[in-house]
Design a protein around this motif. Structure first.
Motif, PDB file in Angstrom:
ATOM      1  N   SER A  79       0.837  -1.203   0.000  1.00 61.48           N
ATOM      2  CA  SER A  79       0.000   0.000   0.000  1.00 61.48           C
ATOM      3  C   SER A  79       0.871   1.253   0.000  1.00 61.48           C
ATOM      4  O   SER A  79       0.606   2.208  -0.739  1.00 61.48           O
TER       5      SER A  79
ATOM      6  N   ARG B 157     -13.196   4.467   1.175  1.00 59.93           N
ATOM      7  CA  ARG B 157     -12.536   5.620   0.560  1.00 59.93           C
ATOM      8  C   ARG B 157     -13.546   6.668   0.090  1.00 59.93           C
ATOM      9  O   ARG B 157     -13.287   7.872   0.181  1.00 59.93           O
TER      10      ARG B 157
ATOM     11  N   LEU C 162      -6.989  -1.847   6.060  1.00 63.52           N
ATOM     12  CA  LEU C 162      -7.036  -1.704   4.614  1.00 63.52           C
ATOM     13  C   LEU C 162      -8.403  -1.139   4.239  1.00 63.52           C
ATOM     14  O   LEU C 162      -9.430  -1.744   4.554  1.00 63.52           O
TER      15      LEU C 162
ATOM     16  N   LYS D 291       2.558   1.649  -3.470  1.00 68.76           N
ATOM     17  CA  LYS D 291       1.592   2.105  -4.476  1.00 68.76           C
ATOM     18  C   LYS D 291       1.335   3.598  -4.343  1.00 68.76           C
ATOM     19  O   LYS D 291       1.367   4.352  -5.326  1.00 68.76           O
ATOM     20  N   SER D 292       1.088   4.045  -3.115  1.00 71.55           N
ATOM     21  CA  SER D 292       0.798   5.457  -2.881  1.00 71.55           C
ATOM     22  C   SER D 292       2.007   6.328  -3.188  1.00 71.55           C
ATOM     23  O   SER D 292       1.885   7.422  -3.753  1.00 71.55           O
TER      24      SER D 292
ATOM     25  N   GLU E  54     -13.264   0.097  -1.044  1.00 71.30           N
ATOM     26  CA  GLU E  54     -13.687   1.177  -1.942  1.00 71.30           C
ATOM     27  C   GLU E  54     -14.755   2.036  -1.279  1.00 71.30           C
ATOM     28  O   GLU E  54     -14.749   3.271  -1.387  1.00 71.30           O
TER      29      GLU E  54
ATOM     30  N   TRP F 272      -3.573   6.482   2.151  1.00 74.01           N
ATOM     31  CA  TRP F 272      -4.888   6.702   1.541  1.00 74.01           C
ATOM     32  C   TRP F 272      -5.609   5.376   1.333  1.00 74.01           C
ATOM     33  O   TRP F 272      -6.811   5.271   1.525  1.00 74.01           O
ATOM     34  N   TYR F 273      -4.867   4.338   1.017  1.00 70.75           N
ATOM     35  CA  TYR F 273      -5.453   3.015   0.836  1.00 70.75           C
ATOM     36  C   TYR F 273      -5.439   2.202   2.132  1.00 70.75           C
ATOM     37  O   TYR F 273      -6.135   1.194   2.242  1.00 70.75           O
TER      38      TYR F 273
ATOM     39  N   GLN G  11      -1.181  12.707  -0.380  1.00 76.47           N
ATOM     40  CA  GLN G  11      -1.865  11.426  -0.330  1.00 76.47           C
ATOM     41  C   GLN G  11      -1.211  10.492   0.678  1.00 76.47           C
ATOM     42  O   GLN G  11      -1.878   9.709   1.356  1.00 76.47           O
TER      43      GLN G  11
END
Length: 456
Positions: free
Chosen positions: A38, A369, A363, A41-42, A366, A334-335, A320
């Protein structure tokens, strides 16, 4: 009418520095590899475009303030400084090793505890160590929390030389009886001195933290404290509601009788008095609990619609990715969220084994978020919309039904055609209640015991 609304809506509720809030994170925690992926990725998505944020938790305090709900370690042994900083820098290197390019740091904050517990030499050593493996963003904003009673001019100068332009001083209240009850004795002269030094050195934003709802606090105390604050005219003021959470392990909030605390309408009156006085002095209310002069970056972020909220509170810089370093620090990709272990000993043990020291996290789905975006919009801008596809909420009618009574009470204005809502200025004290109507985790899992402080 106002008093009846306070009685009706003054219930336990989150402050929404995150969503989901910590009590509703995944019970099974987060796998370290999931957190690392995570983070990576961010980082790829945001480092080169907006940079990242770093929060460094410096937990040591020489004495316990009984109003404080932070994770801290009480000691007068300053020899602990160097070993702790070495561990923080080791943790930072663990993160740097996971990415292919140097992190670009747009925001950095030293919190605590008491960051000014550390000597100027060790503070410089910490910053030099961070930027051996990082680049300062061209619009970087670095800030720290200073204790007026132990912040020296040399510490202020050292951190300024390292790129710090913002400092926040914990004032709370100038009344001696209140200070004694919360074990935070500091005369006005000390606050005036560190504020003067900060401006002489070149800090562009000096903030004072005040608290209403403290034991023995009266409206005369609040008026006196704000009148004294007027003499120093800080660029920014945080006017926090005292969060009485003595059931939280490690929180030293049993230093006074709960009957000594102002409650409900009496407590809310303290805020209304403060808000009125701040307005007279030229301060603009920002989000929840914050006030700023029009020359301050927090006000400018409000006007530009760039105001953001995270575990550091309100910030003028949105990133982010936020990496939390140090004991108990929380990271946000963020994720996902990830929190470090909560004792210095365990933190140092795990990092020295070459491992990222997280012990719990979440985690985000969707749905999480999307709801998070709405709560951020409400907390920062007092409005949100679910018209666009990316902002659509599953079962929106459930949330609108929960808001119906608040709408009747004048706390929120809902536009069904535009699929949006707006919080009127007079209803801003109830913003946490409004956010709770969107909190899916809270609605699904009603707490059986009190987890949060009161909303008003």
């Amino acid at each position: 009418m106002k008093n009846s609304l306070i009685q009706k809506y003054n219930i336990p509720g989150p402050r929404y520095t995150s969503y989901p809030t910590v009590p509703f994170w995944n019970k099974e925690g987060i796998d370290k590899q999931d957190w690392i992926e995570s983070f990576q990725k961010s980082f790829k998505e945001s480092n080169s475009s907006e940079g990242i944020s770093i929060y460094i938790h410096l937990p040591f305090c020489e004495s316990l303030c009984t109003f404080c709900a932070c994770h801290k370690h009480i000691t007068k042994r300053h020899e602990v400084e160097e070993e702790y900083i070495e561990t923080v820098l080791k943790e930072w290197k663990l993160y740097v090793a996971l990415v292919e390019e140097k992190p670009i740091v747009k925001e950095l904050h030293l919190g605590g505890g008491t960051p000014t517990f550390f000597s100027k030499e060790n503070l410089k050593y910490l910053m030099d160590g961070i930027f051996e493996n990082a680049i300062k963003h061209t619009e970087a904003e670095f800030s720290f929390e200073g204790h007026p009673s132990n912040t020296t001019k040399e510490q202020l100068q050292t951190l300024f030389n390292c790129g710090f332009t913002r400092v926040s001083f914990g004032v709370q209240d100038y009344n001696e009886k209140v200070q004694k009850a919360i074990h935070r004795i500091q005369p006005f002269s000390e606050v005036a001195q560190v504020t003067k030094w900060s401006r002489e050195i070149g800090y562009t934003s000096v903030s004072h933290d005040l608290i209403f709802g403290l034991p023995f606090q009266t409206k005369e105390n609040v008026i006196h404290t704000i009148n004294k604050t007027k003499e120093l005219q800080p660029d920014r003021i945080s006017f926090y509601s005292y969060a009485h959470v003595p059931w939280v392990k490690g929180v030293g909030q049993r230093g006074f009788n709960e009957d000594d605390l102002p409650k409900n309408e009496t407590k809310r009156e303290l805020y209304e008095i403060g808000k009125e006085l701040f307005a007279e002095l030229g301060y603009v209310e920002i989000g929840m609990d914050h006030f700023a002069l029009k020359t301050d970056s927090l006000y400018k972020a409000t006007i530009n619609k760039t105001l953001h909220r995270n575990f550091m509170g309100y910030t003028a810089n949105k990133t982010q990715l936020m990496i939390g370093l140090g004991m108990s620090a929380i990271s946000d990709s963020w994720y996902a969220f990830a929190q470090n272990v909560k004792t210095v000993k365990e933190y140092q043990k795990i990092v020295n084994k070459g491992e990222i020291p997280i012990f719990r996290g979440h985690l985000l789905s969707e749905e999480d978020r999307v709801i998070r975006k709405h709560i951020l919009n409400i907390m920062c801008h007092f409005t949100t919309s679910w018209q666009e596809d990316a902002m659509k909420i599953k079962n929106i009618q459930i949330h609108l039904d929960l808001l119906q009574e608040m709408e009747q009470d004048g706390l929120v204005v809902i536009n069904k055609e535009l699929k949006s809502l707006f919080v009127p200025e007079q209803a801003r004290p109830y913003v946490r209640n409004i956010c709770m109507a969107f909190d899916v985790h809270l609605l699904k899992n009603k707490p059986k015991t009190q987890l949060f402080s009161m909303t008003i």
